[in-house]
Design a protein around this motif. Structure first.
Motif, PDB file in Angstrom:
ATOM      1  N   ASP A  15     -26.108  14.812 -21.079  1.00 50.95           N
ATOM      2  CA  ASP A  15     -26.791  16.116 -21.101  1.00 50.95           C
ATOM      3  C   ASP A  15     -26.107  17.152 -21.986  1.00 50.95           C
ATOM      4  OD1 ASP A  15     -28.813  15.280 -19.312  1.00 50.95           O
ATOM      5  OD2 ASP A  15     -27.503  15.672 -17.596  1.00 50.95           O
ATOM      6  N   THR A  16     -25.215  16.714 -22.843  1.00 48.59           N
ATOM      7  CA  THR A  16     -24.564  17.615 -23.799  1.00 48.59           C
ATOM      8  C   THR A  16     -25.086  17.335 -25.200  1.00 48.59           C
ATOM      9  OG1 THR A  16     -22.547  17.753 -22.468  1.00 48.59           O
ATOM     10  CG2 THR A  16     -22.358  18.313 -24.796  1.00 48.59           C
ATOM     11  N   ALA A  17     -25.573  18.385 -25.880  1.00 44.62           N
ATOM     12  CA  ALA A  17     -26.095  18.229 -27.238  1.00 44.62           C
ATOM     13  C   ALA A  17     -24.938  18.073 -28.221  1.00 44.62           C
ATOM     14  CB  ALA A  17     -26.949  19.428 -27.619  1.00 44.62           C
ATOM     15  N   LEU A  18     -25.027  17.046 -29.052  1.00 50.80           N
ATOM     16  CA  LEU A  18     -23.985  16.748 -30.027  1.00 50.80           C
ATOM     17  C   LEU A  18     -24.593  16.600 -31.416  1.00 50.80           C
ATOM     18  CD1 LEU A  18     -22.114  13.935 -28.061  1.00 50.80           C
ATOM     19  CD2 LEU A  18     -21.459  16.343 -28.181  1.00 50.80           C
ATOM     20  N   HIS A  19     -23.750  16.749 -32.430  1.00 44.36           N
ATOM     21  CA  HIS A  19     -24.132  16.439 -33.804  1.00 44.36           C
ATOM     22  C   HIS A  19     -23.293  15.248 -34.250  1.00 44.36           C
ATOM     23  CE1 HIS A  19     -25.740  20.744 -34.825  1.00 44.36           C
ATOM     24  NE2 HIS A  19     -26.412  20.136 -33.864  1.00 44.36           N
ATOM     25  N   MET A  20     -23.962  14.174 -34.615  1.00 47.00           N
ATOM     26  CA  MET A  20     -23.275  12.953 -35.035  1.00 47.00           C
ATOM     27  C   MET A  20     -23.413  12.775 -36.546  1.00 47.00           C
ATOM     28  SD  MET A  20     -21.579  10.319 -33.858  1.00 47.00           S
ATOM     29  CE  MET A  20     -22.164   9.974 -32.196  1.00 47.00           C
ATOM     30  N   LEU A  21     -22.292  12.655 -37.217  1.00 49.29           N
ATOM     31  CA  LEU A  21     -22.282  12.388 -38.652  1.00 49.29           C
ATOM     32  C   LEU A  21     -22.228  10.885 -38.884  1.00 49.29           C
ATOM     33  CD1 LEU A  21     -19.639  15.112 -39.492  1.00 49.29           C
ATOM     34  CD2 LEU A  21     -22.008  15.151 -40.303  1.00 49.29           C
ATOM     35  N   GLY A  22     -23.040  10.410 -39.815  1.00 45.03           N
ATOM     36  CA  GLY A  22     -22.998   9.009 -40.202  1.00 45.03           C
ATOM     37  C   GLY A  22     -22.579   8.907 -41.658  1.00 45.03           C
ATOM     38  N   TYR A  23     -21.557   8.103 -41.961  1.00 51.74           N
ATOM     39  CA  TYR A  23     -21.045   7.962 -43.328  1.00 51.74           C
ATOM     40  C   TYR A  23     -21.128   6.508 -43.782  1.00 51.74           C
ATOM     41  CZ  TYR A  23     -19.076  12.638 -42.800  1.00 51.74           C
ATOM     42  OH  TYR A  23     -18.924  13.989 -42.606  1.00 51.74           O
ATOM     43  N   GLY A  24     -21.369   6.337 -45.092  1.00 50.91           N
ATOM     44  CA  GLY A  24     -21.458   4.997 -45.641  1.00 50.91           C
ATOM     45  C   GLY A  24     -22.709   4.274 -45.184  1.00 50.91           C
ATOM     46  N   ILE A  25     -23.706   5.024 -44.739  1.00 51.48           N
ATOM     47  CA  ILE A  25     -24.943   4.433 -44.240  1.00 51.48           C
ATOM     48  C   ILE A  25     -25.794   3.897 -45.393  1.00 51.48           C
ATOM     49  CG2 ILE A  25     -25.037   5.908 -42.191  1.00 51.48           C
ATOM     50  CD1 ILE A  25     -27.108   7.633 -43.780  1.00 51.48           C
ATOM     51  N   ASP A  26     -26.719   3.018 -45.055  1.00 55.85           N
ATOM     52  CA  ASP A  26     -27.760   2.605 -45.996  1.00 55.85           C
ATOM     53  C   ASP A  26     -28.946   3.525 -45.751  1.00 55.85           C
ATOM     54  OD1 ASP A  26     -29.704   1.482 -47.552  1.00 55.85           O
ATOM     55  OD2 ASP A  26     -29.641  -0.500 -46.614  1.00 55.85           O
ATOM     56  N   GLU A  27     -29.074   4.558 -46.576  1.00 60.57           N
ATOM     57  CA  GLU A  27     -30.103   5.576 -46.341  1.00 60.57           C
ATOM     58  C   GLU A  27     -31.518   5.045 -46.510  1.00 60.57           C
ATOM     59  OE1 GLU A  27     -28.935   6.218 -50.744  1.00 60.57           O
ATOM     60  OE2 GLU A  27     -27.924   5.721 -48.853  1.00 60.57           O
ATOM     61  N   ARG A  28     -31.651   3.844 -47.085  1.00 62.83           N
ATOM     62  CA  ARG A  28     -32.986   3.267 -47.287  1.00 62.83           C
ATOM     63  C   ARG A  28     -33.527   2.617 -46.022  1.00 62.83           C
ATOM     64  NH1 ARG A  28     -30.830  -0.568 -51.875  1.00 62.83           N
ATOM     65  NH2 ARG A  28     -29.327  -0.758 -50.158  1.00 62.83           N
ATOM     66  N   ASP A  29     -32.710   2.492 -44.997  1.00 61.16           N
ATOM     67  CA  ASP A  29     -33.125   1.819 -43.776  1.00 61.16           C
ATOM     68  C   ASP A  29     -34.293   2.562 -43.126  1.00 61.16           C
ATOM     69  OD1 ASP A  29     -31.882  -0.335 -41.673  1.00 61.16           O
ATOM     70  OD2 ASP A  29     -32.842   1.339 -40.637  1.00 61.16           O
ATOM     71  N   ALA A  30     -35.273   1.796 -42.651  1.00 61.14           N
ATOM     72  CA  ALA A  30     -36.465   2.384 -42.051  1.00 61.14           C
ATOM     73  C   ALA A  30     -36.139   3.219 -40.816  1.00 61.14           C
ATOM     74  CB  ALA A  30     -37.461   1.280 -41.682  1.00 61.14           C
ATOM     75  N   GLY A  31     -35.037   2.916 -40.153  1.00 61.23           N
ATOM     76  CA  GLY A  31     -34.660   3.676 -38.962  1.00 61.23           C
ATOM     77  C   GLY A  31     -34.465   5.149 -39.234  1.00 61.23           C
ATOM     78  N   PHE A  32     -33.963   5.484 -40.420  1.00 65.28           N
ATOM     79  CA  PHE A  32     -33.764   6.891 -40.751  1.00 65.28           C
ATOM     80  C   PHE A  32     -35.087   7.579 -41.063  1.00 65.28           C
ATOM     81  CE2 PHE A  32     -29.498   5.154 -41.933  1.00 65.28           C
ATOM     82  CZ  PHE A  32     -28.811   5.796 -40.926  1.00 65.28           C
ATOM     83  N   ARG A  33     -36.023   6.869 -41.685  1.00 68.66           N
ATOM     84  CA  ARG A  33     -37.344   7.456 -41.939  1.00 68.66           C
ATOM     85  C   ARG A  33     -38.065   7.733 -40.624  1.00 68.66           C
ATOM     86  NH1 ARG A  33     -37.429   3.397 -45.867  1.00 68.66           N
ATOM     87  NH2 ARG A  33     -38.950   2.164 -44.695  1.00 68.66           N
ATOM     88  N   GLU A  34     -37.980   6.790 -39.694  1.00 63.80           N
ATOM     89  CA  GLU A  34     -38.614   6.979 -38.390  1.00 63.80           C
ATOM     90  C   GLU A  34     -37.987   8.147 -37.641  1.00 63.80           C
ATOM     91  OE1 GLU A  34     -38.167   3.237 -36.469  1.00 63.80           O
ATOM     92  OE2 GLU A  34     -39.438   2.158 -37.921  1.00 63.80           O
ATOM     93  N   LEU A  35     -36.672   8.251 -37.708  1.00 65.14           N
ATOM     94  CA  LEU A  35     -35.961   9.350 -37.056  1.00 65.14           C
ATOM     95  C   LEU A  35     -36.431  10.688 -37.609  1.00 65.14           C
ATOM     96  CD1 LEU A  35     -33.347   9.990 -35.171  1.00 65.14           C
ATOM     97  CD2 LEU A  35     -32.219  10.331 -37.372  1.00 65.14           C
ATOM     98  N   GLU A  36     -36.517  10.789 -38.938  1.00 67.46           N
ATOM     99  CA  GLU A  36     -36.936  12.036 -39.562  1.00 67.46           C
ATOM    100  C   GLU A  36     -38.356  12.408 -39.156  1.00 67.46           C
ATOM    101  OE1 GLU A  36     -37.678  13.929 -44.001  1.00 67.46           O
ATOM    102  OE2 GLU A  36     -36.230  12.311 -43.759  1.00 67.46           O
ATOM    103  N   GLU A  37     -39.253  11.444 -39.144  1.00 61.20           N
ATOM    104  CA  GLU A  37     -40.646  11.711 -38.766  1.00 61.20           C
ATOM    105  C   GLU A  37     -40.740  12.219 -37.330  1.00 61.20           C
ATOM    106  OE1 GLU A  37     -42.562   8.028 -39.519  1.00 61.20           O
ATOM    107  OE2 GLU A  37     -42.451   8.223 -41.710  1.00 61.20           O
ATOM    108  N   GLN A  38     -39.957  11.647 -36.431  1.00 62.56           N
ATOM    109  CA  GLN A  38     -39.970  12.081 -35.032  1.00 62.56           C
ATOM    110  C   GLN A  38     -39.500  13.527 -34.903  1.00 62.56           C
ATOM    111  OE1 GLN A  38     -37.518   9.232 -32.989  1.00 62.56           O
ATOM    112  NE2 GLN A  38     -38.905   7.521 -33.406  1.00 62.56           N
ATOM    113  N   PHE A  39     -38.409  13.862 -35.599  1.00 63.23           N
ATOM    114  CA  PHE A  39     -37.902  15.228 -35.532  1.00 63.23           C
ATOM    115  C   PHE A  39     -38.865  16.208 -36.199  1.00 63.23           C
ATOM    116  CE2 PHE A  39     -33.769  13.509 -34.286  1.00 63.23           C
ATOM    117  CZ  PHE A  39     -33.294  14.514 -33.450  1.00 63.23           C
TER     118      PHE A  39
END
Length: 313
Positions: A70-94
């Motif tokens: 129940d605590t809001a956090l900001h998570m940084l991801g480094y060295g990611i593959d930005e082309r992964d569909a998971g990030f597109r889905e995440l962005e669309e949801q937000f």
């Protein structure tokens, strides 16, 4: 100089394009940069090319909102593959949630007696890449810019010389639109575990952003996060004083985390925050080695992107 936390125009509350950020980093002497937009990885392709043109080493990044106990956090991801569909889905949801929340924020602002229109907010969001999304900082920009509110007592703390005038739009956001405040509209954040899995599955490293802000009074949560697989911690931040930074540096050593440094630069919404202004006291070579060593903790890490940093030391 290294700065691994900055936001481009792919963040609704930030000002500059990825290419302009690379130019600004070059002018400031930054030699390693990462663009970490809110819940969006789209800036990385442009930022990487622009950084390369200016001789700056680049590390792909993102900053994701999530919840842990129940605590809001900001998570940084480094060295990611930005082309992964998971990030597109995440962005669309937000994006869908943020558009809906923007209208509710407007209703709550009107209920407080302030006069602000959709047209004024759209003008404030003119350069945003998130159509229809209005941030708390945009509400502040509109209201603080209205001549009829020059002497409004509720806005005086955010004007020059006021108690909340250092980053007025950001502080206005926290005071009116942050959790527990009168105009707050909650979003449905993914869990810490979900985001940890997404970052790791895309060959990235998961780093807790500015813990002095998000873990204030809840520092005990760090230990269970480490057990779940957290890789690193942003010990050096614009929001940490030297004592806090030293404390998180020591804690990182005890927990086996690597450390990073980032300014959280946005541009006009955070005028007191500047590129490279994270107060890092470690040698540049050590920070690079921290990241490279952190990458070795995970067999599936995107080694090509992480290990090439060694050639810049």
């Amino acid at each position: 100089m290294i700065d691994l936390h900055m936001h481009s125009s792919y963040s609704a509350d930030a000002e500059f394009t990825p290419s302009v950020l690379a130019k600004m980093c070059a002018e400031q002497g930054v030699t390693l940069m990462a663009v970490t937009d809110h819940n969006s990885a789209r800036a990385n392709t442009e930022a990487r090319e622009a950084a390369k043109e200016r001789g700056i080493a680049y590390l792909s990044g993102i900053e994701i909102d999530c919840l842990f106990e129940d605590t809001a956090l900001h998570m940084l991801g480094y060295g990611i593959d930005e082309r992964d569909a998971g990030f597109r889905e995440l962005e669309e949801q937000f994006y869908r949630q943020s558009r809906e929340a923007s209208r509710k924020m407007l209703d709550k602002t009107l209920e407080l007696g302030f006069c602000v229109t959709e047209e004024e907010l759209e003008a404030a969001a003119e350069d945003s890449l998130w159509p229809g999304v209005w941030t708390g900082e945009m509400f502040a920009e509109v209201l603080l810019g209205k001549p009829e509110y020059d002497g409004h007592p509720g806005l005086l703390p955010y004007r020059e010389g006021g108690a909340r005038s250092e980053n007025p739009c950001l502080n206005f956001y926290w005071d009116f639109y942050g959790p527990g405040k009168p105009c707050h509209v909650p979003l449905c954040f993914p869990s810490f575990e979900q985001i940890l899995d997404l970052i790791h599955q895309t060959r990235g490293l998961a780093v807790l952003a500015h813990p002095g802000m998000n873990l204030k009074g809840k520092e005990h949560l760090l230990e269970p996060m480490v057990k779940l697989g957290l890789d690193g911690i942003e010990a050096f931040s614009s929001y940490h004083d030297p004592g806090q930074a030293a404390g998180f540096l020591e804690r990182a050593g005890r927990e086996g985390l690597f450390v990073t440094c980032g300014s959280d630069f946005h541009g006009k919404t955070k005028p007191a925050v500047y590129l490279g202004g994270h107060g890092c006291t470690l040698p540049e070579e050590q920070i690079r080695e921290e990241i490279m060593e952190g990458g070795r903790f995970r067999a599936e890490i995107n080694r090509q992107e992480i290990e090439k940093l060694g050639s810049y030391v």
